[in-house]
Write a protein that holds these residues in place. Structure first.
Motif, mmCIF file in Angstrom:
data_model
loop_
_atom_site.group_PDB
_atom_site.id
_atom_site.type_symbol
_atom_site.label_atom_id
_atom_site.label_comp_id
_atom_site.label_asym_id
_atom_site.label_seq_id
_atom_site.Cartn_x
_atom_site.Cartn_y
_atom_site.Cartn_z
ATOM 1 N N ALA A 35 0.853 -1.191 0.000
ATOM 2 C CA ALA A 35 0.000 0.000 0.000
ATOM 3 C C ALA A 35 0.890 1.243 0.000
ATOM 4 O O ALA A 35 1.887 1.299 0.722
ATOM 5 C CB ALA A 35 -0.910 -0.009 1.215
ATOM 6 N N PRO A 36 0.550 2.239 -0.799
ATOM 7 C CA PRO A 36 1.402 3.437 -0.859
ATOM 8 C C PRO A 36 1.332 4.296 0.397
ATOM 9 O O PRO A 36 2.259 5.029 0.707
ATOM 10 C CB PRO A 36 0.877 4.196 -2.072
ATOM 11 C CG PRO A 36 -0.512 3.699 -2.263
ATOM 12 C CD PRO A 36 -0.551 2.312 -1.746
ATOM 13 N N SER A 37 0.217 4.226 1.142
ATOM 14 C CA SER A 37 0.094 5.045 2.350
ATOM 15 C C SER A 37 -0.894 4.378 3.292
ATOM 16 O O SER A 37 -1.567 3.424 2.933
ATOM 17 C CB SER A 37 -0.384 6.458 1.992
ATOM 18 O OG SER A 37 -1.669 6.373 1.396
ATOM 19 N N GLY A 38 -0.995 4.907 4.498
ATOM 20 C CA GLY A 38 -1.939 4.374 5.474
ATOM 21 C C GLY A 38 -1.221 3.631 6.582
ATOM 22 O O GLY A 38 0.011 3.536 6.615
ATOM 23 N N ASN A 39 -2.049 3.118 7.526
ATOM 24 C CA ASN A 39 -1.495 2.432 8.686
ATOM 25 C C ASN A 39 -1.227 0.956 8.428
ATOM 26 O O ASN A 39 -0.421 0.350 9.120
ATOM 27 C CB ASN A 39 -2.443 2.570 9.882
ATOM 28 C CG ASN A 39 -2.552 4.000 10.348
ATOM 29 O OD1 ASN A 39 -1.627 4.775 10.177
ATOM 30 N ND2 ASN A 39 -3.684 4.366 10.912
ATOM 31 N N LEU A 40 -1.926 0.367 7.493
ATOM 32 C CA LEU A 40 -1.791 -1.063 7.244
ATOM 33 C C LEU A 40 -1.257 -1.325 5.844
ATOM 34 O O LEU A 40 -1.613 -0.638 4.889
ATOM 35 C CB LEU A 40 -3.146 -1.769 7.413
ATOM 36 C CG LEU A 40 -3.750 -1.734 8.800
ATOM 37 C CD1 LEU A 40 -5.139 -2.360 8.773
ATOM 38 C CD2 LEU A 40 -2.873 -2.486 9.785
ATOM 39 N N GLY A 41 -0.431 -2.324 5.738
ATOM 40 C CA GLY A 41 0.017 -2.779 4.425
ATOM 41 C C GLY A 41 1.147 -2.005 3.804
ATOM 42 O O GLY A 41 1.483 -2.214 2.648
ATOM 43 N N THR A 42 1.751 -1.082 4.547
ATOM 44 C CA THR A 42 2.851 -0.314 3.977
ATOM 45 C C THR A 42 4.204 -1.010 4.185
ATOM 46 O O THR A 42 5.154 -0.708 3.487
ATOM 47 C CB THR A 42 2.931 1.092 4.586
ATOM 48 O OG1 THR A 42 3.046 0.978 6.013
ATOM 49 C CG2 THR A 42 1.691 1.912 4.248
ATOM 50 N N GLN A 43 4.253 -1.949 5.139
ATOM 51 C CA GLN A 43 5.495 -2.673 5.397
ATOM 52 C C GLN A 43 5.408 -4.137 4.975
ATOM 53 O O GLN A 43 6.389 -4.719 4.538
ATOM 54 C CB GLN A 43 5.853 -2.598 6.888
ATOM 55 C CG GLN A 43 6.051 -1.197 7.409
ATOM 56 C CD GLN A 43 7.210 -0.490 6.736
ATOM 57 O OE1 GLN A 43 8.275 -1.061 6.556
ATOM 58 N NE2 GLN A 43 7.002 0.757 6.356
ATOM 59 N N VAL A 44 4.215 -4.713 5.112
ATOM 60 C CA VAL A 44 4.017 -6.120 4.825
ATOM 61 C C VAL A 44 2.718 -6.253 4.045
ATOM 62 O O VAL A 44 1.732 -5.574 4.351
ATOM 63 C CB VAL A 44 3.917 -6.955 6.134
ATOM 64 C CG1 VAL A 44 3.636 -8.414 5.835
ATOM 65 C CG2 VAL A 44 5.181 -6.804 6.951
ATOM 66 N N ASN A 45 2.693 -7.111 3.040
ATOM 67 C CA ASN A 45 1.444 -7.339 2.309
ATOM 68 C C ASN A 45 0.440 -8.040 3.226
ATOM 69 O O ASN A 45 0.749 -9.056 3.848
ATOM 70 C CB ASN A 45 1.685 -8.224 1.091
ATOM 71 C CG ASN A 45 2.330 -7.467 -0.032
ATOM 72 O OD1 ASN A 45 2.189 -6.263 -0.125
ATOM 73 N ND2 ASN A 45 3.045 -8.176 -0.882
#
Length: 67
Positions: free
Chosen positions: A54-64
């Protein structure tokens, strides 16, 4: 040391047979490796494409994350 011509011929023929057996074994091994490589490639191509992070946000920016 006296070696008969028959013994020499038998030794040469035996050596040639061993070399032929080794060539056949190597050929079978190469065929098996090619078959395994083809199977592995098919498995890799069947895998789904990797989802980007994910390009931004709290979830999914480090790990799918999959829901």
């Amino acid at each position: 040391m006296d070696i008969s011509p028959t013994a020499m011929v038998n030794a040469v023929v035996a050596t040639q047979q061993v070399e032929l057996e080794q060539q056949v074994q190597v050929s079978v091994l190469k065929t098996a490796l090619d078959a395994q490589a083809t199977g592995a490639l098919a498995l890799l191509q069947a895998m789904p494409a990797v989802m980007p992070l994910a390009p931004s946000g709290n979830l999914g920016t480090q790990v799918n994350l999959y829901v």
